[in-house]
Scaffold this active site. Structure first.
Site, PDB file in Angstrom:
ATOM      1  N   HIS A 101       3.249  56.243  72.812  1.00 19.16           N
ATOM      2  CA  HIS A 101       3.088  55.483  74.057  1.00 19.16           C
ATOM      3  C   HIS A 101       2.423  56.311  75.157  1.00 19.16           C
ATOM      4  O   HIS A 101       1.909  55.753  76.128  1.00 19.16           O
ATOM      5  CB  HIS A 101       4.438  54.916  74.529  1.00 19.16           C
ATOM      6  CG  HIS A 101       5.366  55.913  75.133  1.00 19.16           C
ATOM      7  ND1 HIS A 101       6.455  56.424  74.462  1.00 19.16           N
ATOM      8  CD2 HIS A 101       5.384  56.500  76.356  1.00 19.16           C
ATOM      9  CE1 HIS A 101       7.096  57.260  75.243  1.00 19.16           C
ATOM     10  NE2 HIS A 101       6.477  57.329  76.406  1.00 19.16           N
ATOM     11  N   ASP A 131       6.712  55.760  67.280  1.00 18.90           N
ATOM     12  CA  ASP A 131       6.318  56.270  68.594  1.00 18.90           C
ATOM     13  C   ASP A 131       5.879  57.727  68.520  1.00 18.90           C
ATOM     14  O   ASP A 131       6.242  58.549  69.367  1.00 18.90           O
ATOM     15  CB  ASP A 131       7.451  56.107  69.613  1.00 18.90           C
ATOM     16  CG  ASP A 131       6.945  56.228  71.051  1.00 18.90           C
ATOM     17  OD1 ASP A 131       5.730  56.067  71.258  1.00 18.90           O
ATOM     18  OD2 ASP A 131       7.760  56.491  71.953  1.00 18.90           O
ATOM     19  N   SER A 209       8.075  62.649  78.271  1.00 16.78           N
ATOM     20  CA  SER A 209       7.962  61.979  76.976  1.00 16.78           C
ATOM     21  C   SER A 209       7.013  62.769  76.083  1.00 16.78           C
ATOM     22  O   SER A 209       5.941  63.197  76.504  1.00 16.78           O
ATOM     23  CB  SER A 209       7.422  60.561  77.157  1.00 16.78           C
ATOM     24  OG  SER A 209       8.384  59.724  77.752  1.00 16.78           O
TER      25      SER A 209
END
Length: 394
Positions: A101, A131, A209
Site C-alpha cells: 500500500h 500487502d 508502514s
C-alpha cells in the site's frame, strides 16, 4: 549498568546525537561511549545499542511525485506525505521490502538509505494479498546493511519487540512494546484476509508502514503494516505481517518477479450457496473441476445441474491438511502454505445425490497433487494495475 542519575552534559548530548547519525557497528560503539556517562540502566543501554545496530537496515521510501510542498527537514509526524513509508534492506543486491500500500498508487519511487544517499527504485514485484512489495535500487553493496530475518512461528505473547521506521529520510523512529496477540487476521488492500498477523502495542507511527518489527535480538519477526485504534479504548495497537510469510513471499518475488500460487484446479461455490445446499452439514461444495488438474487426477467431482436447473451435489471439501474448510478463503489460505509438487490431503463428503434433495454421503480422503499454478494470467494482468512497464524489472 550504572545506577547513578548523572545529568547529561552538552558534550554528552552532542556525542549521542553524532552516534545516532552513524548507526551500525560504528554507531553502537559511539552510542556506548556517549551513553557511558548518562546513568542509563542496562536495559536502556541495550535498547539504544539495538537501535543503532539495526537502523541502517531501515530505509525511507517516497513517491517521486508525492512530495510536493513537503520539506524533508520538517520532521512533523502529522504531515507525512502520501506515497511515503519505510522499507527494509533485504540483501546486498539492493532489494528493499515494504508494504504494497506504500507504493500502490505511485509511478516511481525513491529510496533513501540511512547514510542519506537517495536512489531511484524499480519495482521487482508485489503481492497485494499480503500487502508486500519488493523494490530494487542500484546501490553499492557496502552501503547496504541487510536485516537479519528471524522466524515468527516461535513468537510468544508477552515477548518484547521494537518497531523502527524512517518516515522522513533524515530521522529514524523507535517504539518498543510486546507481542500482545498472535494469529490475528486483517484485510489486505485487495480485500483478501491476511492470516497469522502479529498484534503489538509498539506504536506504528505515520510513515512507518513497511518498516521492521524486531525481536529483542534485532531479528525481523514482522513487517509493520497498520495501526488500529479500537473504538471502545484509548489505546492503539499495531499489526505486522509475520516474518515467515514475508520470507516466502519475498524470496519468490525476487526469483520470479511474482508469487507462485499453487492451485488444486477446482472452484468452490460461494459460502452462502454451500450453506443453502448443505444446511447444517459442514464443508464447501465443489462447483467444478479443471480438466488435467490435480483435483481431476484425484477424482474430485463438481456439482451436476440437470435440464431443470436442479443442483446435484457431488463432492464437498470439509478439511484440508486437517484444518476445517467452509469457504474458498479457508481453502486458499491452507493451500498457499504448500509448494508446487506437494500433495495436499483433503477430507471429502461424497454425496450420493440420487435426487436433488438426497443428502446422504460417505467420507473419503484423497491426496491432491499441486501441479497447476492458480490464476497466473489473471494475477499477472491485475498485478500491473495500469502502471508503466518501466516501473518493473525482470
Amino acid at each position: 549498568s550504572s545506577g547513578s542519575s548523572k545529568a547529561p552534559s552538552a558534550s554528552d548530548a552532542a556525542a549521542l546525537a553524532a552516534a545516532a547519525r552513524v548507526g551500525g557497528d560504528a554507531g553502537v560503539a559511539a552510542a556506548t561511549a556517549a551513553t557511558a556517562g548518562l546513568g542509563l540502566y542496562g536495559d536502556e543501554e541495550y535498547v539504544v545499542s539495538l537501535f543503532q545496530r539495526c537502523k541502517p537496515s531501515v530505509v525511507h521510501i517516497t513517491s517521486l511525485a508525492g512530495t510536493r510542498g513537503f520539506h524533508p527537514l520538517a520532521l512533523d509526524p502529522q504531515r507525512v506525505p502520501l506515497g511515503t513509508g519505510s522499507g527494509i534492506v533485504w540483501d546486498r543486491e539492493g532489494h528493499i521490502v515494504t508494504n504494497y500500500h506504500v507504493i500502490q498508487s505511485v509511478e516511481a519511487a525513491q529510496v533513501t538509505l540511512a547514510n542519506n544517499m537517495k536512489y531511484t527504485a524499480t519495482l521487482r514485484g508485489y503481492e497485494g494479498d499480503k500487502d508486500l512489495a519488493v523494490l530494487r535500487i542500484d546501490a553499492p553493496a557496502e552501503d547496504l546493511v541487510p536485516v537479519e530475518v528471524g522466524v515468527s512461528n516461535r513468537l510468544v505473547v508477552g515477548q518484547r519487540v521494537c518497531a523502527i521506521g524512517n518516515p522522513f529520510g533524515l530521522d529514524h523512529t523507535l517504539t518498543a512494546g510486546i507481542v500482545s496477540g498472535l494469529g490475528r487476521e486483517m484485510q489486505s488492500v485487495t480485500g483478501r484476509v491476511i492470516r497469522d498477523v502479529i498484534q503489538t502495542d509498539a506504536g506504528i507511527n505515520p510513515g512507518n508502514s513497511g518498516g521492521p518489527l524486531l525481536d529483542s535480538r534485532g531479528r525481523l519477526v514482522g513487517v509493520n503494516t497498520a495501526a488500529t485504534r479500537h473504538p471502545l479504548t484509548v489505546a492503539g495497537f499495531g499489526l505486522a505481517v509475520p516474518a515467515d510469510t514475508v520470507r516466502r513471499v519475498v524470496n519468490q518475488i525476487i526469483r520470479y518477479g511474482r508469487v507462485i500460487k499453487p492451485g488444486l484446479g477446482l472452484a468452490l461455490m460461494h459460502h452462502s450457496h454451500s450453506r443453502q445446499l448443505l444446511g447444517a452439514q459442514p464443508g464447501a461444495v465443489v462447483y467444478n473441476v479443471t480438466p488435467g488438474s490435480g483435483a481431476a487426477e484425484a477424482g474430485i467431482v463438481g456439482v451436476r445441474v440437470n435440464e431443470n436447473n436442479n443442483i446435484y451435489v457431488a463432492d464437498v471439501i470439509v478439511k484440508a491438511a486437517g484444518q476445517p474448510v467452509s469457504s474458498a478463503e479457508d481453502l486458499v489460505s491452507i493451500v498457499e502454505q504448500f509448494n508446487l509438487g506437494d500433495q495436499v490431503p483433503l477430507t471429502l463428503h461424497r454425496y450420493n445425490s440420487r435426487t436433488p434433495f438426497d443428502r446422504s454421503f460417505r467420507v473419503a480422503k484423497v491426496m491432491v497433487p499441486l501441479i497447476n499454478e492458480r490464476n497466473h494470467r489473471a494475477a499477472a494482468s491485475s498485478r500491473r494495475g495500469g502502471q508503466p512497464d518501466r516501473w518493473y524489472t525482470n
